[in-house]
Design a protein around this motif. Structure first.
Motif, PDB file in Angstrom:
ATOM      1  N   LEU A   2       0.856  -1.189   0.000  1.00  0.00           N
ATOM      2  CA  LEU A   2       0.000   0.000   0.000  1.00  0.00           C
ATOM      3  C   LEU A   2       0.891   1.238   0.000  1.00  0.00           C
ATOM      4  CD1 LEU A   2      -3.045   0.623   0.107  1.00  0.00           C
ATOM      5  CD2 LEU A   2      -2.828   0.842   2.584  1.00  0.00           C
ATOM      6  N   ARG A   3       0.639   2.119  -0.946  1.00  0.00           N
ATOM      7  CA  ARG A   3       1.513   3.285  -1.129  1.00  0.00           C
ATOM      8  C   ARG A   3       0.785   4.563  -0.715  1.00  0.00           C
ATOM      9  NH1 ARG A   3       2.274  -0.296  -5.284  1.00  0.00           N
ATOM     10  NH2 ARG A   3       4.432  -0.928  -5.675  1.00  0.00           N
ATOM     11  N   PHE A   4       1.310   5.222   0.293  1.00  0.00           N
ATOM     12  CA  PHE A   4       0.760   6.474   0.792  1.00  0.00           C
ATOM     13  C   PHE A   4       1.608   7.629   0.272  1.00  0.00           C
ATOM     14  CE2 PHE A   4      -0.228   3.260   3.961  1.00  0.00           C
ATOM     15  CZ  PHE A   4      -1.535   3.543   4.343  1.00  0.00           C
ATOM     16  N   MET A   5       0.949   8.675  -0.230  1.00  0.00           N
ATOM     17  CA  MET A   5       1.678   9.867  -0.663  1.00  0.00           C
ATOM     18  C   MET A   5       1.228  11.072   0.154  1.00  0.00           C
ATOM     19  SD  MET A   5       1.941  11.819  -4.376  1.00  0.00           S
ATOM     20  CE  MET A   5       2.664  10.400  -5.205  1.00  0.00           C
ATOM     21  N   PRO A   6       2.085  11.593   1.047  1.00  0.00           N
ATOM     22  CA  PRO A   6       1.770  12.843   1.741  1.00  0.00           C
ATOM     23  C   PRO A   6       1.873  14.025   0.781  1.00  0.00           C
ATOM     24  CG  PRO A   6       3.449  11.563   2.925  1.00  0.00           C
ATOM     25  CD  PRO A   6       3.338  10.992   1.543  1.00  0.00           C
ATOM     26  N   VAL A   7       0.863  14.872   0.782  1.00  0.00           N
ATOM     27  CA  VAL A   7       0.823  16.044  -0.087  1.00  0.00           C
ATOM     28  C   VAL A   7       0.524  17.257   0.783  1.00  0.00           C
ATOM     29  CG1 VAL A   7      -0.233  17.112  -2.113  1.00  0.00           C
ATOM     30  CG2 VAL A   7      -0.103  14.603  -1.956  1.00  0.00           C
ATOM     31  N   GLY A   8       1.374  18.274   0.732  1.00  0.00           N
ATOM     32  CA  GLY A   8       1.101  19.402   1.610  1.00  0.00           C
ATOM     33  C   GLY A   8       2.016  20.586   1.397  1.00  0.00           C
ATOM     34  N   ASP A   9       1.929  21.514   2.344  1.00  0.00           N
ATOM     35  CA  ASP A   9       2.704  22.743   2.296  1.00  0.00           C
ATOM     36  C   ASP A   9       3.820  22.682   3.329  1.00  0.00           C
ATOM     37  OD1 ASP A   9       1.331  23.177   4.723  1.00  0.00           O
ATOM     38  OD2 ASP A   9      -0.182  24.445   3.772  1.00  0.00           O
ATOM     39  N   SER A  10       4.160  23.823   3.936  1.00  0.00           N
ATOM     40  CA  SER A  10       5.277  23.866   4.874  1.00  0.00           C
ATOM     41  C   SER A  10       5.047  23.002   6.107  1.00  0.00           C
ATOM     42  CB  SER A  10       5.546  25.313   5.293  1.00  0.00           C
ATOM     43  OG  SER A  10       4.374  25.919   5.821  1.00  0.00           O
ATOM     44  N   GLN A  11       3.789  22.817   6.506  1.00  0.00           N
ATOM     45  CA  GLN A  11       3.508  21.977   7.664  1.00  0.00           C
ATOM     46  C   GLN A  11       3.803  20.513   7.379  1.00  0.00           C
ATOM     47  OE1 GLN A  11      -0.617  23.005   8.257  1.00  0.00           O
ATOM     48  NE2 GLN A  11      -0.129  24.669   9.663  1.00  0.00           N
ATOM     49  N   THR A  12       3.851  20.144   6.105  1.00  0.00           N
ATOM     50  CA  THR A  12       4.079  18.756   5.717  1.00  0.00           C
ATOM     51  C   THR A  12       5.518  18.495   5.313  1.00  0.00           C
ATOM     52  OG1 THR A  12       1.793  18.457   5.011  1.00  0.00           O
ATOM     53  CG2 THR A  12       3.407  16.957   4.064  1.00  0.00           C
ATOM     54  N   ILE A  13       6.115  19.400   4.545  1.00  0.00           N
ATOM     55  CA  ILE A  13       7.509  19.175   4.170  1.00  0.00           C
ATOM     56  C   ILE A  13       8.404  19.270   5.402  1.00  0.00           C
ATOM     57  CG2 ILE A  13       7.901  21.605   3.508  1.00  0.00           C
ATOM     58  CD1 ILE A  13       9.873  20.618   1.411  1.00  0.00           C
ATOM     59  N   LEU A  96      -2.570  11.594   1.284  1.00  0.00           N
ATOM     60  CA  LEU A  96      -2.776  12.221   2.587  1.00  0.00           C
ATOM     61  C   LEU A  96      -2.508  13.708   2.401  1.00  0.00           C
ATOM     62  CD1 LEU A  96      -0.665   9.606   4.577  1.00  0.00           C
ATOM     63  CD2 LEU A  96      -3.158   9.618   4.321  1.00  0.00           C
ATOM     64  N   VAL A  97      -3.571  14.493   2.290  1.00  0.00           N
ATOM     65  CA  VAL A  97      -3.452  15.862   1.800  1.00  0.00           C
ATOM     66  C   VAL A  97      -3.712  16.880   2.907  1.00  0.00           C
ATOM     67  CG1 VAL A  97      -4.172  17.478   0.014  1.00  0.00           C
ATOM     68  CG2 VAL A  97      -4.311  15.017  -0.421  1.00  0.00           C
ATOM     69  N   ALA A  98      -2.774  17.800   3.073  1.00  0.00           N
ATOM     70  CA  ALA A  98      -2.915  18.895   4.044  1.00  0.00           C
ATOM     71  C   ALA A  98      -2.535  20.193   3.339  1.00  0.00           C
ATOM     72  CB  ALA A  98      -2.034  18.659   5.268  1.00  0.00           C
ATOM     73  N   LEU A  99      -3.518  20.855   2.751  1.00  0.00           N
ATOM     74  CA  LEU A  99      -3.293  22.058   1.953  1.00  0.00           C
ATOM     75  C   LEU A  99      -4.377  23.089   2.259  1.00  0.00           C
ATOM     76  CD1 LEU A  99      -2.569  20.401  -1.524  1.00  0.00           C
ATOM     77  CD2 LEU A  99      -0.895  21.658  -0.142  1.00  0.00           C
ATOM     78  N   GLY A 100      -4.143  24.318   1.815  1.00  0.00           N
ATOM     79  CA  GLY A 100      -5.162  25.347   1.905  1.00  0.00           C
ATOM     80  C   GLY A 100      -4.715  26.639   2.557  1.00  0.00           C
ATOM     81  N   LEU A 101      -3.855  26.543   3.552  1.00  0.00           N
ATOM     82  CA  LEU A 101      -3.425  27.741   4.272  1.00  0.00           C
ATOM     83  C   LEU A 101      -2.696  28.711   3.348  1.00  0.00           C
ATOM     84  CD1 LEU A 101      -3.165  29.256   6.966  1.00  0.00           C
ATOM     85  CD2 LEU A 101      -1.063  27.958   7.391  1.00  0.00           C
ATOM     86  N   ILE A 102      -1.804  28.170   2.520  1.00  0.00           N
ATOM     87  CA  ILE A 102      -1.028  29.006   1.612  1.00  0.00           C
ATOM     88  C   ILE A 102      -1.936  29.643   0.555  1.00  0.00           C
ATOM     89  CG2 ILE A 102       0.753  28.973  -0.179  1.00  0.00           C
ATOM     90  CD1 ILE A 102       1.810  28.868   2.701  1.00  0.00           C
ATOM     91  N   ASP A 103      -2.848  28.839   0.017  1.00  0.00           N
ATOM     92  CA  ASP A 103      -3.774  29.362  -0.993  1.00  0.00           C
ATOM     93  C   ASP A 103      -4.520  30.580  -0.466  1.00  0.00           C
ATOM     94  OD1 ASP A 103      -4.034  26.883  -3.110  1.00  0.00           O
ATOM     95  OD2 ASP A 103      -3.806  26.173  -1.058  1.00  0.00           O
ATOM     96  N   LEU A 104      -5.139  30.405   0.693  1.00  0.00           N
ATOM     97  CA  LEU A 104      -5.952  31.472   1.281  1.00  0.00           C
ATOM     98  C   LEU A 104      -5.106  32.659   1.702  1.00  0.00           C
ATOM     99  CD1 LEU A 104      -8.233  29.199   3.493  1.00  0.00           C
ATOM    100  CD2 LEU A 104      -8.852  30.253   1.304  1.00  0.00           C
TER     101      LEU A 104
END
Length: 227
Positions: A2-13, A96-104
Motif C-alpha cells: 500500500l503506497r501512501f503519498m503525503p501532499v502538503g505545504d510547509s507543515q508537511t515538508i 494524505l493531503v494537508a493544503l489550503g493555508l497558503i492558498d488562502l
C-alpha cells in the motif's frame, strides 16, 4: 504494497532538524498496519531556512521512507497541475493531503481554493481511478486568530472543503475528510503559531491515522506507541 503519498505545504515538508508528521504517521503505521506499505512521492527533502530552499536531508531521524509531494509555500493551486503525474509515476494508493493555508493566505479566496480542490481530485483520479484521498482541513494558525477576515476565509473554505468531499466521494475512489487535530493549541503544538513542533506533529499524524482507521480500517487509532 500500500503506497501512501503525503501532499502538503510547509507543515508537511517540514524544515531541517525536524521529524515531521510524515515520520510520526509512518512510525504509527509500521506498528499497527498488518501489511507492507511505503510512503511515496517525487520529493524527499526538508526545507532549509538558511538557504530558503528545499535542499535539506537533515531529518531528526532520517531512517524512514521520506518520499512526499510537499513544498514550502505551495497549495492546492500548485499541486493540482502536478498531482496526476506524481500519482501515475509513484502508483499512489492513498493521498494524505494537508493544503489550503497558503492558498488562502496568498493566492485564492475560499471559493477559488475549493475549485482547485476539485481540479486536484479530478487529476488524481484520471491518473489512478481507484486512488483514495484523505484530506485535512486547514488547522488552527496564528494568522486566523490575528486577522478576523482571514479567519473567516479559513472557516468558509473548511465548509466548502467538506461539501466538495461529500459531493465527489464515490465507492471506487473514496474521499475522507479528517477531523481537525483535537485540542490543537498554538502555544503548545507549534513553534511559531503555524508550523508544528513535536507535539503538533503527533496531533496531525493522529488526525490522519484516526481517519484512516475509522473510515477505511487501515492501521489502528493513534496511540502512545510513537516516540
Amino acid at each position: 504494497m500500500l503506497r501512501f503519498m503525503p501532499v502538503g505545504d510547509s507543515q508537511t515538508i517540514g524544515s531541517a532538524g525536524e521529524h515531521t508528521w510524515r515520520y510520526r504517521l509512518w512510525q504509527h503505521l509500521r506498528d499497527t498496519y498488518g501489511g507492507p506499505f511505503r510512503l511515496v512521492g517525487p520529493r524527499e527533502t526538508l526545507y532549509d531556512k538558511a538557504t530558503d530552499a528545499p535542499t535539506s536531508y537533515e531529518y531528526a531521524d532520517p531512517d524512514f521512507p521520506r518520499a512526499h509531494l510537499a513544498g514550502w509555500g505551495e497549495g492546492w493551486l500548485h499541486m493540482a497541475p502536478v498531482i496526476g503525474d506524481a500519482v501515475r509515476e509513484h502508483r499512489a494508493d492513498v493521498l494524505l493531503v494537508a493544503l489550503g493555508l497558503i492558498d488562502l493566505g496568498f493566492y485564492t479566496n475560499a471559493e477559488q481554493t475549493e475549485e482547485n480542490v476539485r481540479a486536484f481530485i479530478t487529476q488524481a483520479r484520471a491518473a489512478r481511478p481507484g486512488v483514495r484521498i484523505a484530506v485535512l482541513p486547514v488547522i488552527p494558525n496564528i494568522r486566523a486568530v490575528d486577522e478576523p477576515d482571514f479567519g473567516a476565509q479559513v472557516s468558509l473554505f473548511n465548509e466548502l472543503l467538506a461539501k466538495a468531499v461529500a459531493d465527489l466521494d464515490e465507492p471506487r475512489s473514496p474521499l475522507l475528510l479528517t477531523s481537525p487535530p483535537p485540542s490543537y493549541d498554538l502555544d503548545r503544538d507549534t513553534y511559531d503559531g503555524t508550523h508544528p513542533n513535536a507535539d503538533g506533529e503527533h496531533k496531525i499524524a493522529a488526525a490522519f491515522a484516526d481517519a484512516l482507521w475509522q473510515g477505511w480500517g487501515i492501521g489502528q487509532a493513534y496511540g502512545a506507541g510513537s516516540d
